[in-house]
Write an enzyme that holds these catalytic residues in place. Structure first.
Site, mmCIF file in Angstrom:
data_model
loop_
_atom_site.group_PDB
_atom_site.id
_atom_site.type_symbol
_atom_site.label_atom_id
_atom_site.label_comp_id
_atom_site.label_asym_id
_atom_site.label_seq_id
_atom_site.Cartn_x
_atom_site.Cartn_y
_atom_site.Cartn_z
ATOM 1 N N LEU A 155 0.751 -1.250 0.020
ATOM 2 C CA LEU A 155 0.316 -0.020 -0.054
ATOM 3 C C LEU A 155 1.019 0.948 -0.304
ATOM 4 C CD1 LEU A 155 -2.864 -1.303 2.252
ATOM 5 C CD2 LEU A 155 -3.083 -0.706 0.035
ATOM 6 N N GLY A 166 -4.236 6.867 -9.884
ATOM 7 C CA GLY A 166 -2.809 7.042 -9.567
ATOM 8 C C GLY A 166 -1.753 7.638 -11.265
ATOM 9 N N GLY A 216 14.853 17.689 -17.792
ATOM 10 C CA GLY A 216 13.853 18.065 -17.773
ATOM 11 C C GLY A 216 14.337 18.180 -15.894
ATOM 12 N N GLY A 227 12.207 19.451 -13.949
ATOM 13 C CA GLY A 227 11.250 20.268 -12.170
ATOM 14 C C GLY A 227 11.302 19.600 -11.147
ATOM 15 N N GLY A 257 7.466 14.303 -17.113
ATOM 16 C CA GLY A 257 6.398 14.735 -16.038
ATOM 17 C C GLY A 257 5.582 13.245 -16.076
ATOM 18 N N ALA A 310 0.680 14.443 -3.002
ATOM 19 C CA ALA A 310 0.320 13.150 -2.474
ATOM 20 C C ALA A 310 -0.515 13.912 -1.605
ATOM 21 C CB ALA A 310 1.384 12.952 -1.552
ATOM 22 N N HIS A 311 -0.540 15.177 -1.231
ATOM 23 C CA HIS A 311 -1.220 15.948 0.209
ATOM 24 C C HIS A 311 -2.619 16.536 -1.051
ATOM 25 C CE1 HIS A 311 1.857 18.766 -1.053
ATOM 26 N NE2 HIS A 311 1.406 19.417 -1.161
ATOM 27 N N HIS A 356 12.224 33.048 19.098
ATOM 28 C CA HIS A 356 13.566 33.164 19.016
ATOM 29 C C HIS A 356 14.466 32.538 19.577
ATOM 30 C CE1 HIS A 356 16.545 36.189 18.008
ATOM 31 N NE2 HIS A 356 17.295 36.307 19.240
HETATM 32 P P1 FAD Z 1 -0.802 7.081 -6.573
HETATM 33 O O1 FAD Z 1 0.215 7.472 -5.567
HETATM 34 O O2 FAD Z 1 -0.123 6.385 -8.131
HETATM 35 O O3 FAD Z 1 -1.771 5.421 -6.228
HETATM 36 C C1 FAD Z 1 -2.066 4.539 -7.364
HETATM 37 C C2 FAD Z 1 -2.500 3.453 -6.789
HETATM 38 O O4 FAD Z 1 -2.961 3.054 -7.439
HETATM 39 C C3 FAD Z 1 -1.051 2.804 -7.474
HETATM 40 O O5 FAD Z 1 -0.238 2.098 -5.655
HETATM 41 C C4 FAD Z 1 -0.871 1.821 -8.439
HETATM 42 O O6 FAD Z 1 -0.240 0.240 -8.258
HETATM 43 C C5 FAD Z 1 -2.095 1.194 -7.798
HETATM 44 N N1 FAD Z 1 -3.093 1.117 -9.053
HETATM 45 C C6 FAD Z 1 -3.575 1.583 -10.368
HETATM 46 N N2 FAD Z 1 -4.112 0.794 -11.503
HETATM 47 C C7 FAD Z 1 -4.676 0.167 -10.455
HETATM 48 C C8 FAD Z 1 -5.738 -0.702 -10.181
HETATM 49 N N3 FAD Z 1 -6.381 -1.607 -11.582
HETATM 50 N N4 FAD Z 1 -5.957 -1.864 -9.455
HETATM 51 C C9 FAD Z 1 -4.704 -1.501 -8.270
HETATM 52 N N5 FAD Z 1 -5.041 -0.739 -8.374
HETATM 53 C C10 FAD Z 1 -4.529 0.147 -9.222
HETATM 54 N N6 FAD Z 1 3.695 14.258 -4.138
HETATM 55 C C11 FAD Z 1 4.400 15.078 -3.131
HETATM 56 O O7 FAD Z 1 3.661 15.861 -2.097
HETATM 57 N N7 FAD Z 1 5.789 15.596 -2.151
HETATM 58 C C12 FAD Z 1 6.771 14.848 -2.360
HETATM 59 O O8 FAD Z 1 7.488 15.131 -2.020
HETATM 60 C C13 FAD Z 1 6.685 13.671 -3.775
HETATM 61 N N8 FAD Z 1 7.704 13.096 -4.441
HETATM 62 C C14 FAD Z 1 7.494 12.446 -5.405
HETATM 63 C C15 FAD Z 1 8.493 12.577 -5.570
HETATM 64 C C16 FAD Z 1 8.861 11.000 -6.975
HETATM 65 C C17 FAD Z 1 10.015 10.703 -7.277
HETATM 66 C C18 FAD Z 1 7.727 10.867 -7.333
HETATM 67 C C19 FAD Z 1 7.317 10.117 -8.710
HETATM 68 C C20 FAD Z 1 6.227 11.545 -7.380
HETATM 69 C C21 FAD Z 1 6.544 12.916 -5.660
HETATM 70 N N9 FAD Z 1 4.976 13.264 -5.490
HETATM 71 C C22 FAD Z 1 5.139 13.389 -4.265
HETATM 72 C C23 FAD Z 1 3.971 13.054 -6.577
HETATM 73 C C24 FAD Z 1 3.235 11.893 -5.295
HETATM 74 O O9 FAD Z 1 3.871 10.599 -5.106
HETATM 75 C C25 FAD Z 1 1.452 11.782 -6.231
HETATM 76 O O10 FAD Z 1 1.132 13.087 -6.228
HETATM 77 C C26 FAD Z 1 0.311 10.412 -5.554
HETATM 78 O O11 FAD Z 1 1.420 9.290 -5.194
HETATM 79 C C27 FAD Z 1 -0.447 11.135 -5.797
HETATM 80 O O12 FAD Z 1 -1.388 9.416 -5.318
HETATM 81 P P2 FAD Z 1 -2.762 9.310 -5.851
HETATM 82 O O13 FAD Z 1 -3.146 7.820 -4.672
HETATM 83 O O14 FAD Z 1 -3.563 9.442 -6.496
HETATM 84 O O15 FAD Z 1 -1.654 7.991 -6.239
HETATM 85 P P1 NAD Z 2 7.305 18.180 -14.281
HETATM 86 O O1 NAD Z 2 6.093 19.250 -14.895
HETATM 87 O O2 NAD Z 2 7.340 18.631 -12.132
HETATM 88 O O3 NAD Z 2 8.508 18.715 -15.002
HETATM 89 C C1 NAD Z 2 9.248 18.507 -16.106
HETATM 90 C C2 NAD Z 2 9.607 19.331 -16.584
HETATM 91 O O4 NAD Z 2 10.033 18.562 -17.622
HETATM 92 C C3 NAD Z 2 9.648 20.753 -16.309
HETATM 93 O O5 NAD Z 2 10.689 22.037 -16.368
HETATM 94 C C4 NAD Z 2 9.078 20.607 -18.944
HETATM 95 O O6 NAD Z 2 9.822 22.226 -18.963
HETATM 96 C C5 NAD Z 2 10.532 19.805 -18.822
HETATM 97 N N1 NAD Z 2 9.999 18.940 -20.178
HETATM 98 C C6 NAD Z 2 9.151 18.878 -20.648
HETATM 99 N N2 NAD Z 2 9.309 17.911 -22.425
HETATM 100 C C7 NAD Z 2 11.101 17.986 -21.848
HETATM 101 C C8 NAD Z 2 11.730 17.591 -22.288
HETATM 102 N N3 NAD Z 2 11.200 17.033 -24.215
HETATM 103 N N4 NAD Z 2 12.914 17.958 -22.670
HETATM 104 C C9 NAD Z 2 13.376 18.752 -21.495
HETATM 105 N N5 NAD Z 2 13.100 18.976 -20.583
HETATM 106 C C10 NAD Z 2 10.981 18.999 -20.437
HETATM 107 O O7 NAD Z 2 7.734 16.461 -13.776
HETATM 108 P P2 NAD Z 2 7.866 15.832 -13.176
HETATM 109 O O8 NAD Z 2 9.709 16.553 -12.470
HETATM 110 O O9 NAD Z 2 8.631 14.404 -14.107
HETATM 111 O O10 NAD Z 2 7.901 15.304 -11.817
HETATM 112 C C11 NAD Z 2 5.974 14.885 -11.906
HETATM 113 C C12 NAD Z 2 5.356 15.347 -10.516
HETATM 114 O O11 NAD Z 2 6.108 14.082 -10.121
HETATM 115 C C13 NAD Z 2 5.539 16.778 -11.111
HETATM 116 O O12 NAD Z 2 4.424 17.350 -11.795
HETATM 117 C C14 NAD Z 2 5.421 16.585 -8.893
HETATM 118 O O13 NAD Z 2 4.063 17.356 -9.381
HETATM 119 C C15 NAD Z 2 5.610 15.840 -9.013
HETATM 120 N N6 NAD Z 2 6.570 15.198 -8.269
HETATM 121 C C16 NAD Z 2 6.616 15.808 -6.621
HETATM 122 C C17 NAD Z 2 7.895 16.311 -5.527
HETATM 123 C C18 NAD Z 2 6.982 17.115 -4.515
HETATM 124 O O14 NAD Z 2 6.625 17.650 -4.288
HETATM 125 N N7 NAD Z 2 8.422 17.176 -3.997
HETATM 126 C C19 NAD Z 2 8.621 15.624 -6.177
HETATM 127 C C20 NAD Z 2 9.051 14.974 -7.006
HETATM 128 C C21 NAD Z 2 7.388 14.513 -7.884
#
Ligand code: FAD
Ligand code: NAD
Length: 466
Positions: free
Chosen positions: A39, A145, A181, A183, A272, A321-322, A445
């Site tokens: 989970l 997700g 990218g 981002g 992305g 996530a939030h 402070h």
């Molecule tokens: P998910 O977390 O993607 O969960 C969906 C779940 O559904 C998955 O476990 C998947 O296996 C399951 N699922 C899919 N299809 C099916 C099916 N048909 N049947 C059963 N299960 C299924 N966000 C933050 O706010 N802070 C961060 O620091 C942050 N860091 C990140 C770092 C990385 C490297 C990445 C990739 C993302 C990060 N994010 C962060 C983004 C965050 O992880 C997502 O926004 C968040 O997990 C979305 O939650 P969700 O429940 O919508 O989807």
């Molecule tokens: P992002 O949308 O944050 O950044 C993607 C970047 O790639 C952008 O700057 C965009 O201009 C660039 N880009 C797009 N196409 C390109 C190309 N062809 N060549 C070069 N650059 C290109 O996406 P991400 O970093 O993949 O993260 C995905 C999502 O996961 C984020 O939008 C964020 O919501 C979530 N996430 C959140 C956290 C956090 O909250 N700390 C951490 C990791 C991921």
């Protein structure tokens, strides 16, 4: 006999599991289906948690190397990458097991397997051995997700060409890493590997990093990352990536038409993520998607089909996530007859680099577009006594307030603990506070939070310490 539920949540990520718990708290017989075997979704398994573990450990490794400058002699600092990875994996296991415990405690039935719609009220769950179970449901919440996207024609092998998932479990520190990218993922994971010793090159399509962020913060952020040794190649488009056994050549084209090749050991594709709707059989039951293939919902998270809802990364809005969690709670309350809602104007975004970057509400660019007149209050961590005391003075706090009413419209921070400091501004904004309300609130402070108070004072040009 088929099991019957009042609510079934498909997906056990932060959106799905939180929604399932809230539904159960409200007295609904609830099930949660998750396919990955544990989970917590992307966030706990391959996202927020493992990345924050590596960000923290790599920062400690980096800082330990300069401790002698501060009078702490510890001898040679060496990296044990496999132990570091085990630490990260331990954090993931503890947290994912914790979620399983929470589902049990709240009497949510957890199904391990892939869920799909057989009809609007029947869900099929296929387990790892292809055994199918059918359950009946009154309400279904799609919380499946998102997954990483790649570039056209580029295949991710999670060894040489990696997504964030591969970048979280590299077995060796790459000598050279190209990050496509600039981002959230690119800059967090780029920071991790740069601190552990990689030469990191970020190739970004636009002329600035972190699109959507307040431009002043984004350019300060890039300046700081450059000082830390990360190389940026802006307005560069990746044309192709040629993969060899243990390395790759990334061919880019910049906006002036000149080409540049980068040879490296690892390429991280972080351009992305896309909503995960495959295999749910949505077409069969007539659930509509939008132009970006996200599940289309109304403001109550309802799809065009009665009793089918969607939340989190699979719908519109920031992929955080939030945000997914808050939507999970709101939709559960709506299903139970209450009036759940999410305030999209106060969802913070945090990048957990060093220093951290945090943002909430409107940016200056958005206020200009909306033709809203605003005042700016700014305060540098250079003038904050706690930051000075621990020699962590990079960055500043910026507060944007309505010119007439003084209501806080947004805040943008770069600096120590920015991700924690932003919560105060979130609460203030939820209560419709003015910058004066923050300025007149007593802050302890010496704390970093005094920089927030001083930025609020600075809105009316009365900061004390600058
Ligand atoms: P998910 O977390 O993607 O969960 C969906 C779940 O559904 C998955 O476990 C998947 O296996 C399951 N699922 C899919 N299809 C099916 C099916 N048909 N049947 C059963 N299960 C299924 N966000 C933050 O706010 N802070 C961060 O620091 C942050 N860091 C990140 C770092 C990385 C490297 C990445 C990739 C993302 C990060 N994010 C962060 C983004 C965050 O992880 C997502 O926004 C968040 O997990 C979305 O939650 P969700 O429940 O919508 O989807
Ligand atoms: P992002 O949308 O944050 O950044 C993607 C970047 O790639 C952008 O700057 C965009 O201009 C660039 N880009 C797009 N196409 C390109 C190309 N062809 N060549 C070069 N650059 C290109 O996406 P991400 O970093 O993949 O993260 C995905 C999502 O996961 C984020 O939008 C964020 O919501 C979530 N996430 C959140 C956290 C956090 O909250 N700390 C951490 C990791 C991921």
């Amino acid at each position: 006999m088929t099991d019957k539920f009042q609510a079934v949540v498909i997906g056990g990520g932060p959106g799905g599991y939180v929604c399932a718990i809230r539904l159960a708290q409200l007295g609904l017989k609830t099930a949660c289906i998750e396919s990955r075997g544990s989970l917590g979704g992307t966030c706990l398994n391959v996202g927020c948690i493992p990345s924050k573990s590596l960000l923290n450990l790599s920062e400690e490794f980096h800082n330990a190397q300069s401790l002698s400058n501060k009078g702490i002699e510890i001898g040679e600092v060496k990296l044990n990458l496999s132990k570091m990875m085990k630490n990260k994996d331990k954090a993931v296991t503890i947290l994912t097991k914790g979620v399983e415990f929470l589902l049990k405690k709240n009497k949510v039935t957890y199904f391990k397997g892939t869920g799909s719609f057989k009809s609007k009220n029947d869900i099929v769950i296929k387990d790892n051995n292809s055994k199918e179970t059918i359950i009946q449901t009154e309400n279904t919440i799609i919380a499946t997700g998102s997954v990483p996207v790649s570039l056209p024609g580029i295949e991710i092998d999670e060894k040489v060409i990696v997504s964030s998932t591969g970048a979280l479990k590299l077995e060796q520190v790459p000598k050279k890493m190209v990050v496509v990218g600039g981002g959230y993922i690119g800059l967090e994971m780029g920071s991790v590997w740069s601190r552990l010793g990689s030469e990191v090159h970020v190739v970004e399509f636009l002329d600035h990093i972190t699109p959507g962020m307040d431009k002043e913060i984004s350019s300060e952020f890039m300046k700081i990352l450059k000082k830390q040794g990360i190389n940026f190649h802006m307005q560069h488009k990746v044309e192709k990536i040629k993969k060899n056994n243990n390395n790759a050549i990334v061919s880019t084209l910049n906006e002036n038409g000149s080409k540049k090749d980068f040879e490296c050991d690892v390429v991280l594709i972080s351009v992305g993520r896309k909503p995960n709707t495959e295999g749910l059989n949505l077409q069969k039951i007539g659930v509509e998607l939008d132009e970006k293939k996200r599940v289309k919902t109304d403001k109550n998270f309802k799809t065009n089909q009665n009793n089918i809802y969607a939340i989190g990364d699979v719908i519109s809005g920031p992929m955080l996530a939030h945000k997914a969690e808050d939507e999970g709670i709101a939709v559960a309350e709506n299903i139970a007859g209450q009036s759940g809602h999410v305030n999209y104007d106060t969802i913070p975004g945090v990048i957990y680099t060093s220093p951290e970057v945090a943002s909430i509400g409107k940016t200056e660019e958005q206020l200009k577009d909306l033709k809203i007149n605003y005042k700016i209050g700014k305060f540098s961590f250079m003038a904050n006594s706690r930051a000075k005391a621990i020699d962590d003075t990079e960055g500043f706090v910026k507060i944007l307030a309505d010119e007439k009413t003084d209501k806080v419209l947004g805040a943008h921070l770069i600096g120590p603990h920015a991700g924690e400091l932003i919560a105060e501004i979130g609460v203030a904004m939820e209560f419709g506070a003015s910058s004066e309300d923050i300025a007149r609130t007593c802050h302890a402070h010496p704390t970093f939070s005094e920089a927030v108070k001083e930025a609020a004072l600075s809105v009316e040009k009365r900061a004390i310490h600058s």
